[in-house]
Design an enzyme around this catalytic site. Structure first.
Site, PDB file in Angstrom:
ATOM      1  N   ASP A  13     -79.592  14.379  93.160  1.00 43.73           N
ATOM      2  CA  ASP A  13     -81.008  14.101  93.450  1.00 43.73           C
ATOM      3  C   ASP A  13     -81.308  13.972  94.942  1.00 43.73           C
ATOM      4  O   ASP A  13     -82.200  13.226  95.349  1.00 43.73           O
ATOM      5  CB  ASP A  13     -81.470  12.822  92.718  1.00 43.73           C
ATOM      6  CG  ASP A  13     -81.221  12.916  91.229  1.00 43.73           C
ATOM      7  OD1 ASP A  13     -81.312  14.031  90.687  1.00 43.73           O
ATOM      8  OD2 ASP A  13     -80.921  11.884  90.605  1.00 43.73           O
ATOM      9  N   LYS A  16     -82.302  18.956  96.401  1.00 45.94           N
ATOM     10  CA  LYS A  16     -81.805  20.338  96.423  1.00 45.94           C
ATOM     11  C   LYS A  16     -82.897  21.338  96.039  1.00 45.94           C
ATOM     12  O   LYS A  16     -83.078  22.364  96.692  1.00 45.94           O
ATOM     13  CB  LYS A  16     -80.613  20.488  95.454  1.00 45.94           C
ATOM     14  CG  LYS A  16     -79.414  19.633  95.837  1.00 45.94           C
ATOM     15  CD  LYS A  16     -78.297  19.718  94.810  1.00 45.94           C
ATOM     16  CE  LYS A  16     -78.599  19.030  93.503  1.00 45.94           C
ATOM     17  NZ  LYS A  16     -78.691  17.562  93.583  1.00 45.94           N
ATOM     18  N   GLY A  17     -83.620  21.015  94.944  1.00 42.75           N
ATOM     19  CA  GLY A  17     -84.660  21.937  94.456  1.00 42.75           C
ATOM     20  C   GLY A  17     -85.685  22.221  95.537  1.00 42.75           C
ATOM     21  O   GLY A  17     -86.031  23.374  95.798  1.00 42.75           O
ATOM     22  N   GLY A  40     -82.061  18.004  87.360  1.00 44.95           N
ATOM     23  CA  GLY A  40     -83.522  18.024  87.410  1.00 44.95           C
ATOM     24  C   GLY A  40     -83.879  18.291  88.853  1.00 44.95           C
ATOM     25  O   GLY A  40     -83.652  17.433  89.712  1.00 44.95           O
ATOM     26  N   HIS A  41     -84.351  19.483  89.160  1.00 49.35           N
ATOM     27  CA  HIS A  41     -84.649  19.879  90.542  1.00 49.35           C
ATOM     28  C   HIS A  41     -86.157  19.993  90.699  1.00 49.35           C
ATOM     29  O   HIS A  41     -86.799  20.814  90.039  1.00 49.35           O
ATOM     30  CB  HIS A  41     -83.950  21.201  90.880  1.00 49.35           C
ATOM     31  CG  HIS A  41     -82.454  21.094  90.893  1.00 49.35           C
ATOM     32  ND1 HIS A  41     -81.616  22.130  91.182  1.00 49.35           N
ATOM     33  CD2 HIS A  41     -81.640  20.025  90.648  1.00 49.35           C
ATOM     34  CE1 HIS A  41     -80.357  21.720  91.135  1.00 49.35           C
ATOM     35  NE2 HIS A  41     -80.345  20.448  90.789  1.00 49.35           N
ATOM     36  N   THR A 131     -76.383  12.055  80.887  1.00 46.54           N
ATOM     37  CA  THR A 131     -77.773  12.414  80.593  1.00 46.54           C
ATOM     38  C   THR A 131     -77.945  12.762  79.110  1.00 46.54           C
ATOM     39  O   THR A 131     -79.052  13.032  78.668  1.00 46.54           O
ATOM     40  CB  THR A 131     -78.203  13.625  81.436  1.00 46.54           C
ATOM     41  OG1 THR A 131     -77.323  14.715  81.139  1.00 46.54           O
ATOM     42  CG2 THR A 131     -78.160  13.321  82.926  1.00 46.54           C
ATOM     43  N   GLN A 225     -76.119  18.497  90.691  1.00 43.88           N
ATOM     44  CA  GLN A 225     -75.441  17.209  90.882  1.00 43.88           C
ATOM     45  C   GLN A 225     -75.077  17.039  92.365  1.00 43.88           C
ATOM     46  O   GLN A 225     -75.794  17.541  93.214  1.00 43.88           O
ATOM     47  CB  GLN A 225     -74.197  17.099  89.978  1.00 43.88           C
ATOM     48  CG  GLN A 225     -74.509  16.958  88.505  1.00 43.88           C
ATOM     49  CD  GLN A 225     -74.888  18.263  87.837  1.00 43.88           C
ATOM     50  OE1 GLN A 225     -74.150  19.229  87.900  1.00 43.88           O
ATOM     51  NE2 GLN A 225     -76.030  18.297  87.181  1.00 43.88           N
ATOM     52  N   THR A 240     -69.611  14.164  86.562  1.00 40.21           N
ATOM     53  CA  THR A 240     -70.012  15.164  85.582  1.00 40.21           C
ATOM     54  C   THR A 240     -68.796  16.041  85.271  1.00 40.21           C
ATOM     55  O   THR A 240     -67.691  15.775  85.758  1.00 40.21           O
ATOM     56  CB  THR A 240     -71.241  15.968  86.060  1.00 40.21           C
ATOM     57  OG1 THR A 240     -71.712  16.756  84.967  1.00 40.21           O
ATOM     58  CG2 THR A 240     -70.927  16.867  87.258  1.00 40.21           C
ATOM     59  N   VAL A 414     -89.662  15.543 105.263  1.00 41.97           N
ATOM     60  CA  VAL A 414     -90.467  14.327 105.472  1.00 41.97           C
ATOM     61  C   VAL A 414     -91.467  14.086 104.342  1.00 41.97           C
ATOM     62  O   VAL A 414     -92.424  13.335 104.489  1.00 41.97           O
ATOM     63  CB  VAL A 414     -91.189  14.372 106.842  1.00 41.97           C
ATOM     64  CG1 VAL A 414     -90.180  14.334 107.975  1.00 41.97           C
ATOM     65  CG2 VAL A 414     -92.076  15.615 106.968  1.00 41.97           C
TER      66      VAL A 414
END
Ligand code: GDP
Ligand code: IMO
Ligand code: MG
Length: 425
Positions: A13, A16-17, A40-41, A131, A225, A240, A414
């Site tokens: 988290d 990355k996305g 979850g991205h 998860t 991850q 994971t 930012v």
């Protein structure tokens, strides 16, 4: 040409996305190489927000192709849900033809999820905090050489192969855990989703990616991850079930180590973790709650509150070493605006010694963080566009991190939106 890799350096988290989306316009192919819908991205642009679980984060650029690589585990039901949601939002990937799926990617069956849940239940307080997407049991079947792969769905005996694996799972569920809950609804949804997957381009990802490189095209591998959740090097067993590190991009796409180019490592200006396991710099107090609220630190996949803490430099150095990171991205600096003081963990006190590395056993012997105090900045930085607008104290924090980590910070994020990103060098 070489493949650039973008991956998380903490416990997931990191953003990355968002950053893959920002970089996508400069690449011909974005490829996920491991993990599955445990990821979850989140991407935000033009006032819209998307959370992608299995689908690579390059789908919003017209000239960028996307690949779900062989190292990924795919839950057809989740993938269909993602595709349907995107279609409703005006992004029909089937019509656009910008998503390809590796034939060698493994399938998550409804019974893999039952096994995941049963395993976790049996572990009680010692549970991983999975998860519950069936990730562990699916990779177990992959390495146990029992798994079903995407390429199998076009075989005439796919149903029989499915039933054989399900029979194994139900006998495990009965003998190990005592019961099998009814999964007929999920089974129907699984086969409906399989029909949709059949309509996509199913490819040999190893040939595809290497052909792209031969043609001089640019490829970015998108990690899921983070390094500290890596099956070999993470905080085992609270990890994971895949290699989240650069090496995973080689096996998860079919590219040689010599074909890896830039390795872009991403980290938050602080640190979070969701699920169980050690977290040396955790702030299990009001300050931690403040960070959680300010940073909206709730899981993109499960909605669980994320645990929060200060940045952990021994863990980051370890992740940089494992991944061969050549460029850094720092996200969520805006969340720290307004803190009088912030802190960075430079060392651990561990069994009477001061050390600056991640010791073998952080699960039973907790390292105590040694913290350095850093002056905070007060300015709202969410709207800054120029490097000259970066507050001096934030710049000092970044200089300190670069000096500690030995790798330049190339991008500074930012805010969650695509446009809230600065190129530093
Ligand atoms: P990923 O799994 O690494 O893609 O990260 P997630 O999407 O799970 O979590 C990152 C969260 O932080 C998402 O809600 C993003 O929209 C958000 N985000 C990313 N970068 C920034 C940033 O620089 N500032 C703020 N405030 N939020 C960010
Ligand atoms: P992204 O890609 C944060 C964590 C789970 C649990 C452990 C094992 O969004 O960064 P699993 O379901 O894989 O068996 O869970 O790993 N975990 C993540 N934490 N971000 C993720 O992905 C994660 N994927 C798994 O919370 O502790
Ligand atoms: Mg995430």
């Amino acid at each position: 040409m070489t493949v650039d890799v973008l991956l998380g350096l903490q416990w997931g988290d990191e953003g990355k996305g968002k950053i893959v989306d920002v970089l996508s316009a400069g690449y011909d192919l974005i490829a996920r190489f491991q993990g599955g819908p445990n990821a979850g991205h989140t991407l935000e642009f033009d006032g819209k927000k998307f959370v992608l679980n299995t689908i690579p984060s390059g789908i919003f650029f017209d000239n960028t192709m996307n690949l779900i690589g062989n190292g990924v585990v795919i839950d057809p039901i989740t993938l269909k849900k993602e595709l349907d949601k995107l279609k409703d939002a005006g992004h029909d990937l089937l019509a656009k033809g910008n998503l390809m799926i590796a034939k060698k990617a493994h399938l998550i069956l409804p019974t893999h999820q039952l096994l995941d849940a049963a395993n976790e239940k049996k572990m009680g307080d010692g549970k991983i905090g999975s998860t519950l997407k069936g990730i562990g049991p699916t990779y177990m079947d992959k390495t146990g050489r029992n798994g079903l792969r995407v390429g199998d769905i076009t075989l005439p005996d796919f149903k029989e192969r499915y039933e054989k694996l399900v029979a194994k799972h139900t006998s495990m569920l009965t003998s190990l855990y005592g019961d099998v809950v009814d999964f007929s609804e999920r089974e129907a949804a699984f086969f409906e989703a399989i029909e949709l997957i059949k309509q996509f381009q199913l490819v040999d990802s190893e040939h595809l990616v290497n052909d792209y490189l031969k043609q001089g095209k640019k490829v970015l591998a998108e990690g899921a991850q983070g390094a500290m959740l890596d099956i070999d090097f993470g905080s085992y067993p609270f990890v994971t079930s895949s290699n989240t590190t650069t090496a995973g991009a080689c096996t998860g796409l079919g590219i040689a180590p010599s074909k890896i180019g830039e390795v872009i490592g991403i980290f938050k200006a602080y640190c979070t973790r969701v699920g169980g396991g050690p977290f040396p710099t955790e702030l299990d107090n009001e300050l931690g709650e403040e960070l959680r609220q300010l940073g909206h630190e709730f899981g993109a996949t499960t909605g669980r509150p994320r645990r929060t803490g200060w940045i952990d430099l021994p863990a980051l150095k370890y992740a940089i070493m494992l991944n061969g990171v050549t460029q850094l991205v720092m996200t969520k600096a805006d969340v720290l605006s307004g803190f009088e003081k912030i802190y960075a963990c430079t060392h651990y006190n561990y069994q009477g010694e001061t050390i600056d590395y991640m010791p073998y056993d952080i699960c039973t012997i907790k390292p105590e963080p040694v913290l350095t105090e850093i002056e905070g900045w007060h300015e709202d930085i969410t709207g800054i566009k120029e490097l000259s607008e970066i507050p001096a104290k934030l710049q000092s924090y970044m200089d300190f991190l670069e000096q500690q980590l030995g790798v330049p910070v190339k991008y500074l994020s930012v805010g969650p939106d695509r446009v809230q990103t600065l190129v530093m060098h």
